[in-house]
Design a protein around this motif. Sequence first.
Motif, mmCIF file in Angstrom:
data_model
loop_
_atom_site.group_PDB
_atom_site.id
_atom_site.type_symbol
_atom_site.label_atom_id
_atom_site.label_comp_id
_atom_site.label_asym_id
_atom_site.label_seq_id
_atom_site.Cartn_x
_atom_site.Cartn_y
_atom_site.Cartn_z
ATOM 1 N N TYR A 53 0.836 6.270 7.924
ATOM 2 C CA TYR A 53 -1.019 6.570 7.387
ATOM 3 C C TYR A 53 -1.348 4.785 7.369
ATOM 4 C CZ TYR A 53 2.030 3.187 3.982
ATOM 5 O OH TYR A 53 2.649 2.351 2.835
ATOM 6 N N GLY A 54 -1.200 4.194 8.467
ATOM 7 C CA GLY A 54 -1.532 2.534 8.283
ATOM 8 C C GLY A 54 -1.177 1.895 9.204
ATOM 9 N N SER A 61 0.869 -1.378 -0.087
ATOM 10 C CA SER A 61 -0.060 0.308 0.177
ATOM 11 C C SER A 61 0.909 1.165 -0.185
ATOM 12 C CB SER A 61 -0.862 0.173 0.970
ATOM 13 O OG SER A 61 -0.148 -0.003 2.459
ATOM 14 N N THR A 98 -6.335 -4.415 10.009
ATOM 15 C CA THR A 98 -5.576 -3.448 9.938
ATOM 16 C C THR A 98 -6.451 -2.110 9.565
ATOM 17 O OG1 THR A 98 -6.693 -3.744 7.345
ATOM 18 C CG2 THR A 98 -4.638 -4.619 7.622
ATOM 19 N N GLN A 155 -2.901 6.666 -1.273
ATOM 20 C CA GLN A 155 -4.223 5.412 -1.106
ATOM 21 C C GLN A 155 -4.757 5.446 -0.246
ATOM 22 O OE1 GLN A 155 -1.761 2.149 -2.265
ATOM 23 N NE2 GLN A 155 -3.167 1.983 -3.785
ATOM 24 N N THR A 156 -4.174 6.456 1.127
ATOM 25 C CA THR A 156 -5.262 6.793 1.960
ATOM 26 C C THR A 156 -5.100 7.940 2.810
ATOM 27 O OG1 THR A 156 -3.119 7.163 3.472
ATOM 28 C CG2 THR A 156 -4.302 4.690 2.908
ATOM 29 N N GLN A 190 -9.019 5.468 12.080
ATOM 30 C CA GLN A 190 -8.699 6.883 12.305
ATOM 31 C C GLN A 190 -7.640 6.985 13.813
ATOM 32 O OE1 GLN A 190 -11.678 9.334 10.993
ATOM 33 N NE2 GLN A 190 -10.994 8.873 9.194
ATOM 34 N N GLU A 218 -10.406 3.292 6.495
ATOM 35 C CA GLU A 218 -10.665 1.748 5.738
ATOM 36 C C GLU A 218 -9.687 0.035 6.743
ATOM 37 O OE1 GLU A 218 -11.705 -0.971 5.105
ATOM 38 O OE2 GLU A 218 -11.846 0.192 2.852
ATOM 39 N N VAL A 252 -4.586 4.968 14.031
ATOM 40 C CA VAL A 252 -3.773 5.431 13.308
ATOM 41 C C VAL A 252 -2.761 6.956 14.066
ATOM 42 C CG1 VAL A 252 -2.688 6.262 11.351
ATOM 43 C CG2 VAL A 252 -4.394 4.679 10.981
ATOM 44 N N PHE A 311 -6.870 2.029 8.275
ATOM 45 C CA PHE A 311 -5.672 3.256 7.740
ATOM 46 C C PHE A 311 -6.426 4.975 7.735
ATOM 47 C CE2 PHE A 311 -4.766 -0.922 5.494
ATOM 48 C CZ PHE A 311 -3.862 -0.171 4.811
ATOM 49 N N LEU A 312 -5.635 5.590 7.828
ATOM 50 C CA LEU A 312 -5.489 6.599 8.017
ATOM 51 C C LEU A 312 -6.861 7.629 6.983
ATOM 52 C CD1 LEU A 312 -4.449 9.723 8.961
ATOM 53 C CD2 LEU A 312 -3.560 10.268 6.880
ATOM 54 N N SER A 313 -7.250 7.574 6.193
ATOM 55 C CA SER A 313 -8.729 6.860 5.763
ATOM 56 C C SER A 313 -9.741 6.585 6.597
ATOM 57 C CB SER A 313 -8.503 6.426 4.293
ATOM 58 O OG SER A 313 -8.442 4.975 4.064
#
Length: 337
Positions: free
Chosen positions: A209-210, A193, A231, A197-198, A262, A237, A265, A233-235
């Motif tokens: 970021y993850g 990744s 997992t 993407q995030t 979030q 996800e 992270v 991720f910052l997004s």
Amino acid sequence: MQITKQTASELVIHSPIHRQELILPLAMLAIALVGFGWMAASGSLVSSGVAIVIFVGAYGLYILYGALQAETLTFDRVANEVRCQRITLLGAKHWEIPLSALQNVSVSSYKRRHKKASGSRVTRWFYTLKLVARDTEPKTLLYQEDSDSVDAACHAISQFAGPFSSTPDANPGPARMKITPDYQSWRETIFNSQPDQTGASEADANQVYGVLMDVGMMDNSTSTQWAMSLTAFLSGEASFRPTVGGGYVGLGGDPKVANVAQEIVQIAQTLLPQTSPIEDQALPEPDLVQFFLFTAGGVYGVADDIRNVQAADDPLGQMLNRFGFIRQFADQLQDKR
């Protein structure tokens, strides 16, 4: 491994040649031949060039020898025999043991770690059958990447030849890790990744970021190791994937899960100074928990006994608790199916 025949008197298990594994060694041999032919035609047989061509060709032959192997294992109740025939580039090899002398059959494994072009390290697991009989050395078959087929073959042998006259050997070796191809593919995607993407910035090498968390587990009934991975991720996800298969991706579609992801992270960002750069992606042993922190500057990791992490009120414990929420959400989705 393929069970090609299964009757009351005979069981036949075949390990065929995998044609896709022939592509690389044949390509290397072709390159070596073309290279040598070009040097001979041009009259430029420089020693360094010849050495490189010989090395490429020899290594291609080495890989080809390993790939061009097939094996047939036959359990014959009428003849009271276990027969194995292995076909290689150098000819056929055979061994036989009395079926009545067979004491145990089990699945053995080993892991191979290699470095990818991206710089990350990947762990691949291989599985085989191990047969133990009286008055002879243990026998092992060709290694396979498909653990399910090896498990099926082991079960078929146990049904055909068991119950065995004695318990397994006293030192059966390390427990094996159960990993499905889908999980392995998903894990490689996570490690490949990228920050953009995030929603993270590639310019900030220290921005987390993850986060990937692995928890090592053990199935005591089969002496099989496995792990569950989550997992965040910052997004927002998030995903939950056990190595044995199943699980969920796209959990961040739920706002509560996205917020928790979030938060994980953000907590990981405070933990970053306490971690170390890491290349090895190997899964943990039972009762160990490990965290991978992904940044534009590389992957960082930290691990500890899960009991220590559960009892601690620190960033590791806080991340573990929040990942627990994500797992509970995944379990609820499973219950609704």
